[in-house]
Every structure is written in C-alpha cells, then in structure tokens.
Design a protein around this motif. Structure first.
Motif, PDB file in Angstrom:
ATOM      1  N   ARG A  17       0.878  -1.249   0.218  1.00 24.89           N
ATOM      2  CA  ARG A  17      -0.088   0.098  -0.018  1.00 24.89           C
ATOM      3  C   ARG A  17       0.931   1.260   0.107  1.00 24.89           C
ATOM      4  O   ARG A  17       1.593   1.410   0.799  1.00 24.89           O
ATOM      5  CB  ARG A  17      -0.980  -0.063   1.280  1.00 24.89           C
ATOM      6  CG  ARG A  17      -1.830   1.427   1.201  1.00 24.89           C
ATOM      7  CD  ARG A  17      -2.659   1.389   2.327  1.00 24.89           C
ATOM      8  NE  ARG A  17      -3.994   0.616   2.362  1.00 24.89           N
ATOM      9  CZ  ARG A  17      -5.121   0.724   3.025  1.00 24.89           C
ATOM     10  NH1 ARG A  17      -4.844   1.242   4.056  1.00 24.89           N
ATOM     11  NH2 ARG A  17      -6.018  -0.278   2.743  1.00 24.89           N
ATOM     12  N   PHE A  71       1.241   5.388   0.156  1.00 24.15           N
ATOM     13  CA  PHE A  71       0.795   6.529   0.808  1.00 24.15           C
ATOM     14  C   PHE A  71       1.479   7.682   0.001  1.00 24.15           C
ATOM     15  O   PHE A  71       2.637   7.612  -0.474  1.00 24.15           O
ATOM     16  CB  PHE A  71       0.839   6.555   2.201  1.00 24.15           C
ATOM     17  CG  PHE A  71      -0.180   5.674   2.984  1.00 24.15           C
ATOM     18  CD1 PHE A  71      -1.519   6.322   3.507  1.00 24.15           C
ATOM     19  CD2 PHE A  71       0.130   4.512   3.224  1.00 24.15           C
ATOM     20  CE1 PHE A  71      -2.206   5.298   4.269  1.00 24.15           C
ATOM     21  CE2 PHE A  71      -0.616   3.603   3.821  1.00 24.15           C
ATOM     22  CZ  PHE A  71      -1.813   3.876   4.232  1.00 24.15           C
ATOM     23  N   TYR A 105       3.277  11.523   4.092  1.00 25.70           N
ATOM     24  CA  TYR A 105       2.311  11.320   4.670  1.00 25.70           C
ATOM     25  C   TYR A 105       2.307  11.268   6.392  1.00 25.70           C
ATOM     26  O   TYR A 105       3.090  10.664   6.709  1.00 25.70           O
ATOM     27  CB  TYR A 105       1.547  10.031   4.144  1.00 25.70           C
ATOM     28  CG  TYR A 105       0.126   9.747   4.649  1.00 25.70           C
ATOM     29  CD1 TYR A 105      -1.094  10.339   4.190  1.00 25.70           C
ATOM     30  CD2 TYR A 105      -0.124   8.669   5.590  1.00 25.70           C
ATOM     31  CE1 TYR A 105      -2.285  10.369   4.645  1.00 25.70           C
ATOM     32  CE2 TYR A 105      -1.523   8.752   5.960  1.00 25.70           C
ATOM     33  CZ  TYR A 105      -2.579   9.404   5.685  1.00 25.70           C
ATOM     34  OH  TYR A 105      -3.919   9.020   6.024  1.00 25.70           O
ATOM     35  N   TYR A 154       0.917   9.912   9.083  1.00 28.23           N
ATOM     36  CA  TYR A 154      -0.021   8.462   9.754  1.00 28.23           C
ATOM     37  C   TYR A 154      -0.707   8.656  11.007  1.00 28.23           C
ATOM     38  O   TYR A 154      -0.256   9.512  11.954  1.00 28.23           O
ATOM     39  CB  TYR A 154       1.002   7.273   9.743  1.00 28.23           C
ATOM     40  CG  TYR A 154       1.771   7.023   8.325  1.00 28.23           C
ATOM     41  CD1 TYR A 154       1.228   5.967   7.546  1.00 28.23           C
ATOM     42  CD2 TYR A 154       2.851   7.147   8.203  1.00 28.23           C
ATOM     43  CE1 TYR A 154       1.696   5.492   6.335  1.00 28.23           C
ATOM     44  CE2 TYR A 154       3.520   6.757   6.943  1.00 28.23           C
ATOM     45  CZ  TYR A 154       2.796   5.985   6.064  1.00 28.23           C
ATOM     46  OH  TYR A 154       3.631   5.785   4.888  1.00 28.23           O
ATOM     47  N   LYS A 155      -1.670   7.950  10.940  1.00 31.62           N
ATOM     48  CA  LYS A 155      -2.539   7.919  12.201  1.00 31.62           C
ATOM     49  C   LYS A 155      -3.002   6.180  12.334  1.00 31.62           C
ATOM     50  O   LYS A 155      -3.096   5.572  11.330  1.00 31.62           O
ATOM     51  CB  LYS A 155      -3.759   8.766  12.182  1.00 31.62           C
ATOM     52  CG  LYS A 155      -4.595   8.754  11.114  1.00 31.62           C
ATOM     53  CD  LYS A 155      -5.460   9.752  11.054  1.00 31.62           C
ATOM     54  CE  LYS A 155      -6.471   9.868   9.650  1.00 31.62           C
ATOM     55  NZ  LYS A 155      -5.811  10.018   8.580  1.00 31.62           N
ATOM     56  N   GLN A 176      -5.807   4.910  12.816  1.00 31.01           N
ATOM     57  CA  GLN A 176      -6.899   4.477  11.851  1.00 31.01           C
ATOM     58  C   GLN A 176      -6.539   4.010  10.413  1.00 31.01           C
ATOM     59  O   GLN A 176      -7.153   3.268   9.813  1.00 31.01           O
ATOM     60  CB  GLN A 176      -7.869   5.638  11.690  1.00 31.01           C
ATOM     61  CG  GLN A 176      -8.667   6.192  13.033  1.00 31.01           C
ATOM     62  CD  GLN A 176      -7.934   7.104  14.040  1.00 31.01           C
ATOM     63  OE1 GLN A 176      -6.557   7.185  13.569  1.00 31.01           O
ATOM     64  NE2 GLN A 176      -8.424   7.727  14.792  1.00 31.01           N
ATOM     65  N   ASP A 177      -5.256   4.512   9.944  1.00 24.50           N
ATOM     66  CA  ASP A 177      -4.983   4.045   8.687  1.00 24.50           C
ATOM     67  C   ASP A 177      -4.652   2.515   8.646  1.00 24.50           C
ATOM     68  O   ASP A 177      -4.345   2.100   7.499  1.00 24.50           O
ATOM     69  CB  ASP A 177      -3.423   4.957   8.324  1.00 24.50           C
ATOM     70  CG  ASP A 177      -4.016   6.314   7.968  1.00 24.50           C
ATOM     71  OD1 ASP A 177      -4.626   6.693   7.543  1.00 24.50           O
ATOM     72  OD2 ASP A 177      -2.781   7.205   8.506  1.00 24.50           O
ATOM     73  N   CYS A 208       4.956   6.489  13.138  1.00 23.73           N
ATOM     74  CA  CYS A 208       4.215   5.600  13.622  1.00 23.73           C
ATOM     75  C   CYS A 208       4.529   5.067  15.228  1.00 23.73           C
ATOM     76  O   CYS A 208       3.927   4.289  15.687  1.00 23.73           O
ATOM     77  CB  CYS A 208       4.128   4.378  12.745  1.00 23.73           C
ATOM     78  SG  CYS A 208       3.569   4.751  11.054  1.00 23.73           S
TER      79      CYS A 208
END
Length: 329
Positions: A269, A271, A275, A277-278, A280-281, A300
């Motif tokens: 995947r 991004f 990006y 990140y959170k 929820q990703d 992260c």
C-alpha cells in the motif's frame, strides 16, 4: 501512481503532456529569472556549504546521502550541522533547532529521521535556509561545515559544493519541466554540479557521477526496538501475511527491495510522500505483519504495535566520492 506521475514517467510524451508543454516553457522562464535574481544577492556563509538536492519532483534519496556525508565528516574530525526546509513540519517559530523533545509534526519527517540517525549533529530547520545558516553562525560556534538537505533551487543561499541525487530507476521521466514533466530544472543543470549521485544504479552517468546503494542490514521492531537479521526475519516470518507500507517519493523502490529479499507474496500500500500516519490508517489492513521504511516508522512510533517493523538500510556510495568531496571542502 497518480495520473500526473504516470504522465511524467511515460517515455513518450502523452497528449496531456503536450497540452501542458506551453506552461512548462513559462515555468522555465520564471525559474530562470528567479535564479538570476536570487543568485545576484545570495548570502555567502563564512562556513563551507554543501547542497544535496535534485532536479526532479519527489524523493530521489537525498536524505541517505546527507546521512552518509555526515558520518564521513565526523570520522574526519569535522563538526557538521544540517539545515532543512522541514517540509511537513509546523514549528511555532523559525529557525527551529531540533531537540530530544521535538516531534515529527514540528520539524517534518526527514529532519526528524536524521536527528535519530545522527543524534550528535545539530539540525536547524526553516523555510528560508539563509536564516538557518545565520542561526548556526551565531549560536553554534563549533560547527565548521553545513550540509543542506535539499535546496538545490534555493539560490538565495550561496553554496561551495553542489551534489545532485538522481533516482537511477526512474531517471528524468519524459524529460519535460513542470507541470508537463517531473523536472524542476533542465537535465543540463547537472553539468554544473560538482557531483551526481545515482541512487540504485542504472544507465545514467555524468562526469563526476557515483552510484549509491541502500543496503538492507536488518529489520527493527518499531514498538520494542528488537532487531532481526534479514535471514532471521525471513525464517521467522516468511510464510506470514505481510503488508508493505511506503509514504516516500518512489514507493515502488521499497516494494521491489523487499521482493529482492524474497518477500514475493506480500501486499503493498502506497501513501503520499510525507504522509502523516494515524492509527486509523492501519485498522483495515488484513495482515499479520506491517513492514515499512524508517521514514514511515518515525511517524508511527506513538501507536505502533508489536507487529510493526521497518527495514533498516545503510547508504553505500561508490569508492572515490568521499576523497573527492574532502578535497573540495
């Protein structure tokens, strides 16, 4: 890959590229005039300034080059400092010097990553690199050489050495300037720089060009800090469900690197570059293990589970580069 990127990296000029070509000509004229104006009044530091940049949009591997140069200069007894725009960061004021309490959202992912890789080297960020240089000159008396992570087109700052980094796999795409192509400046600009570093090898070559490889050394668990050799990680997790994550300029380079290590069945995947990140990703990722680059990993750290790993790589630049660099400082 977005529609724009596919257009940029299609060897033949697409219909859309042809449509945008007149704007590229205008971009060239504006950029040329801007360079002339900024260069005529550029700030000249009393310290040697090394610019590590590129002529294309997106990541080419500049930050690993900065890392390698700093390690070398430290071994030679220099006291370097790094300056950066701090893209993606939102410090309350500039110039901003990174400290142990600094978070990636304050300084940007790449400066934060460098601060972890080079904990004893001061890193100062500001959208105006001249302000960072002035800060170093006035506040950091031990520094005797400055390395700029990016900034080849920041002509308000005079430079002593220019190093351009090129993605050896993607090259220069269709060879056109923005927005029809990925170039910030014409390819001929590389004839002016002191060195060209070709990241990943390939058929590209210039005078004083050197190849660089990002050599995988181990896998590191983001949550625990545990390290596993490449072979140990393969043995333990080869048959597990893996997903590779990358939010870098050229995610395919990372995915191909994992495939070259024997991970052929992994999901991927991509991004956007830089990006933020959170947690929820990752909620919908149907995989037992998540593998990413260190640039992704530093964003992260606050929520990473024990199934989060990054691939540690070491930049290796072709023999002869550092000796020539030292002779120019």
């Amino acid at each position: 890959m977005s529609i724009i990127e596919r257009m940029w990296y299609t060897p033949k000029k697409t219909a859309l590229a042809c449509l945008l070509y007149p704007i590229s000509k205008l971009f060239f004229l504006i950029a040329k005039r801007r360079r002339q104006e900024q260069s005529s009044s550029a700030y000249k530091s009393k310290l040697p300034v090394i610019i590590v940049g590129n002529i294309t949009v997106g990541g080419t591997g500049k930050t690993p080059v900065v890392e390698a140069i700093c390690h070398y200069l430290l071994k030679k007894g220099f006291s370097p400092a790094i300056i950066s725009r701090g893209y993606g960061g939102s410090a309350k004021s500039y110039p901003f010097m990174i400290s142990e309490s600094t978070k990636p959202c304050q300084c940007g992912d790449e400066p934060y990553m460098l601060s972890k890789l080079l904990p004893n080297i001061p890193i100062v960020i500001s959208p105006k690199r001249v302000d960072s240089v002035r800060y170093i000159e006035s506040q950091l008396q031990d520094v005797n050489v400055i390395i700029s992570d990016d900034g080849l087109q920041h002509y308000a700052l005079a430079r002593d050495i220019e190093i351009a980094v090129v993605d050896g796999k993607r090259g220069f795409g269709n060879g056109l300037l923005l927005p029809a192509g990925p170039l910030r400046e014409p390819v001929q600009r590389l004839e002016e720089v002191d060195f060209t570093i070709i990241n990943g090898g390939g058929d590209i070559s210039f005078e004083n060009s050197f190849n660089m490889r990002l050599v995988p050394s181990c896998f590191v668990n983001i949550a625990t800090g545990q390290t596993l050799s490449i072979s140990a990680f393969q043995k333990q997790y080869q048959n597990d469900d893996l997903i590779a994550i990358a939010g870098i300029g050229n995610p395919k380079r990372f995915f191909d690197q994992l495939a070259s290590l024997g991970f052929h069945q992994l999901k991927v995947r991509a991004f956007p570059d830089h990006y933020a990140y959170k947690l929820q990703d990752f909620n919908d990722l149907d995989a037992k293990l998540v593998v990413m680059t260190y640039k992704d990993a530093v964003k992260c750290e606050s929520f990473a589970g024990r199934n989060f790993w990054y691939l540690k790589v070491e930049p290796k630049i072709e023999d002869g580069f550092f000796a020539q660099l030292l002779s120019k400082i």
